[in-house]
Design a protein around this motif. Structure first.
Motif, PDB file in Angstrom:
ATOM      1  N   ILE A  20      30.327  71.089  54.311  1.00 54.93           N
ATOM      2  CA  ILE A  20      30.125  72.412  53.706  1.00 54.93           C
ATOM      3  C   ILE A  20      28.641  72.731  53.574  1.00 54.93           C
ATOM      4  O   ILE A  20      28.223  73.875  53.791  1.00 54.93           O
ATOM      5  N   ALA A  21      27.821  71.739  53.216  1.00 54.90           N
ATOM      6  CA  ALA A  21      26.389  71.973  53.050  1.00 54.90           C
ATOM      7  C   ALA A  21      25.760  72.469  54.348  1.00 54.90           C
ATOM      8  O   ALA A  21      24.954  73.417  54.350  1.00 54.90           O
ATOM      9  N   VAL A  22      26.134  71.834  55.465  1.00 46.98           N
ATOM     10  CA  VAL A  22      25.606  72.255  56.764  1.00 46.98           C
ATOM     11  C   VAL A  22      26.046  73.678  57.086  1.00 46.98           C
ATOM     12  O   VAL A  22      25.233  74.522  57.505  1.00 46.98           O
ATOM     13  N   GLY A 117      32.845  83.948  56.705  1.00 48.82           N
ATOM     14  CA  GLY A 117      33.493  82.868  57.445  1.00 48.82           C
ATOM     15  C   GLY A 117      33.217  81.503  56.835  1.00 48.82           C
ATOM     16  O   GLY A 117      34.131  80.689  56.659  1.00 48.82           O
ATOM     17  N   VAL A 118      31.957  81.261  56.493  1.00 47.98           N
ATOM     18  CA  VAL A 118      31.583  79.960  55.917  1.00 47.98           C
ATOM     19  C   VAL A 118      32.203  79.787  54.538  1.00 47.98           C
ATOM     20  O   VAL A 118      32.671  78.698  54.182  1.00 47.98           O
ATOM     21  N   LEU A 119      32.216  80.845  53.741  1.00 46.04           N
ATOM     22  CA  LEU A 119      32.779  80.738  52.392  1.00 46.04           C
ATOM     23  C   LEU A 119      34.279  80.440  52.437  1.00 46.04           C
ATOM     24  O   LEU A 119      34.780  79.621  51.646  1.00 46.04           O
ATOM     25  N   ILE A 120      34.983  81.070  53.348  1.00 50.99           N
ATOM     26  CA  ILE A 120      36.419  80.794  53.483  1.00 50.99           C
ATOM     27  C   ILE A 120      36.645  79.349  53.935  1.00 50.99           C
ATOM     28  O   ILE A 120      37.519  78.643  53.409  1.00 50.99           O
ATOM     29  N   ILE A 123      35.925  77.072  50.945  1.00 47.08           N
ATOM     30  CA  ILE A 123      36.985  77.097  49.937  1.00 47.08           C
ATOM     31  C   ILE A 123      38.150  76.209  50.362  1.00 47.08           C
ATOM     32  O   ILE A 123      38.719  75.463  49.555  1.00 47.08           O
ATOM     33  N   ILE A 124      38.498  76.269  51.654  1.00 49.91           N
ATOM     34  CA  ILE A 124      39.592  75.422  52.162  1.00 49.91           C
ATOM     35  C   ILE A 124      39.234  73.945  52.047  1.00 49.91           C
ATOM     36  O   ILE A 124      40.026  73.120  51.593  1.00 49.91           O
ATOM     37  N   ALA A 125      37.998  73.586  52.450  1.00 52.46           N
ATOM     38  CA  ALA A 125      37.570  72.187  52.398  1.00 52.46           C
ATOM     39  C   ALA A 125      37.481  71.684  50.958  1.00 52.46           C
ATOM     40  O   ALA A 125      37.907  70.565  50.652  1.00 52.46           O
ATOM     41  N   GLY A 171      32.176  78.075  42.072  1.00 50.87           N
ATOM     42  CA  GLY A 171      30.907  78.536  42.630  1.00 50.87           C
ATOM     43  C   GLY A 171      31.099  79.302  43.924  1.00 50.87           C
ATOM     44  O   GLY A 171      30.428  80.315  44.170  1.00 50.87           O
ATOM     45  N   LEU A 172      32.015  78.837  44.760  1.00 49.58           N
ATOM     46  CA  LEU A 172      32.310  79.547  46.014  1.00 49.58           C
ATOM     47  C   LEU A 172      32.905  80.921  45.743  1.00 49.58           C
ATOM     48  O   LEU A 172      32.600  81.898  46.438  1.00 49.58           O
ATOM     49  N   ILE A 173      33.750  80.986  44.733  1.00 46.69           N
ATOM     50  CA  ILE A 173      34.334  82.289  44.360  1.00 46.69           C
ATOM     51  C   ILE A 173      33.237  83.232  43.858  1.00 46.69           C
ATOM     52  O   ILE A 173      33.215  84.425  44.208  1.00 46.69           O
TER      53      ILE A 173
END
Length: 306
Positions: A20-22, A117-120, A123-125, A171-173
């Motif tokens: 996720i960080a990458v 795209g990255v946020l979705i 969130i899944i990960a 945080g992602l939300i």
């Protein structure tokens, strides 16, 4: 680290946070979003935290030495406390600073599709990592509420990973909220607000973790239920009339020290008292396997004598 240390949950969280960080940092480069930058730093900090938990579990397994006769089990508490400090200083302080800066100097979000795209994906990960932490925690939580589990758990890793994963999801939300509002309104201030919300959230979680791990570092005794089991085991030994007083201390999550003064009959011989103490120790270890260090001091049952 033992199974109760939540190694599986830590490794799952570490793998998820590195990926996720990458992804978040790539999204920041394309969008210039401060929320994405804050979340990138958040994931890097979380990855470092999980590495610290694994290191603490490894170092806690060292054999006892002359300088540390009770072993190194409490190193797991120390590294959990370091995690709280890292989460606050790197995650919370940076995010709050970046949020305030972005609110004062807002910029429009570029290439928002990257951010969404990255946020979705993130969130899944994170949901997968959080599910693993919940599953492992349920094996040790029993009938306790989640709040009670976090407060009373003597194994710090699972509560730390649980709170970190919960904070990551929230945080992602918040980041998704900030980016979405910035794109809809065309006002970059919303991106800064989302970043500020992330920082405040991380600060709250870091403070909770610091308070709980500080208590463990200072030394916590066994739970009331475990103390009752030990007292019952002691008083079931024929040579033990009653427990005068007892103290317990966690030397580590899976190692408990028990010290008690026990009343014995004034007519018992030294051999009978020694045999009774040995039997009492066996009964304690059978009832509470983590009671590995036991000191019993015999005394005359003065109340019975009177």
């Amino acid at each position: 680290m033992s199974a109760s240390g939540g190694t599986k949950a830590i490794i799952a969280a570490l793998g998820a946070n590195l990926a996720i960080a990458v992804a978040k940092f790539v999204a920041f480069l394309f969008t210039g979003s401060s929320s994405m930058l804050a979340e990138s730093i958040h994931s890097v900090a979380d990855s470092g935290n999980q590495a610290l938990l694994l290191l603490g579990g490894k170092r806690a397994q060292r054999s006892r030495t002359k300088e540390h006769p009770f072993g190194y089990g409490r190193e797991r508490y120390f590294y959990a406390f370091v995690v709280a400090v890292v989460l606050f200083t790197i995650g919370a302080v940076f995010s709050i600073y970046e949020g305030i800066h972005k609110i004062g100097d807002p910029h429009a979000i570029e290439s928002p599709a990257w951010a969404f795209g990255v946020l979705i994906f993130a969130i899944i990960a994170e949901a997968f990592s959080f599910r693993t932490a919940i599953k492992e925690s349920n094996e040790h939580r029993g009938s306790q509420s989640w709040v009670a589990f976090v407060r009373r758990s003597k194994s710090p890793e699972l509560p730390v990973v649980l709170l970190e994963d919960l904070g990551a999801l929230l945080g992602l939300i918040f980041a998704l909220f900030g980016v979405t509002m910035a794109v809809i309104t065309g006002d970059g201030v919303w991106d800064g607000i989302g970043t500020l919300m992330i920082g405040v959230l991380l600060a709250i979680i870091a403070i909770i973790l610091a308070i709980e791990t500080k208590s463990l570092l200072l030394g916590e005794g066994a739970s009331p239920e475990v103390e009752t089991q030990i007292r019952t085991a002691l008083e079931s030994a024929p040579e033990v009339a009653r427990v005068i007083h007892m103290r317990t201390l966690h030397l580590g999550p899976e190692e408990l020290l028990v010290a008690a003064k026990i009343a014995v009959d004034h007519d018992d011989t030294a051999a009978e008292i020694a045999r009774g103490i040995d039997e009492a120790e066996q009964r304690i270890r059978a009832a509470v396997p983590i009671a590995r260090v036991i000191y019993l001091e015999p005394d005359l049952d003065k109340a019975a004598a009177r």
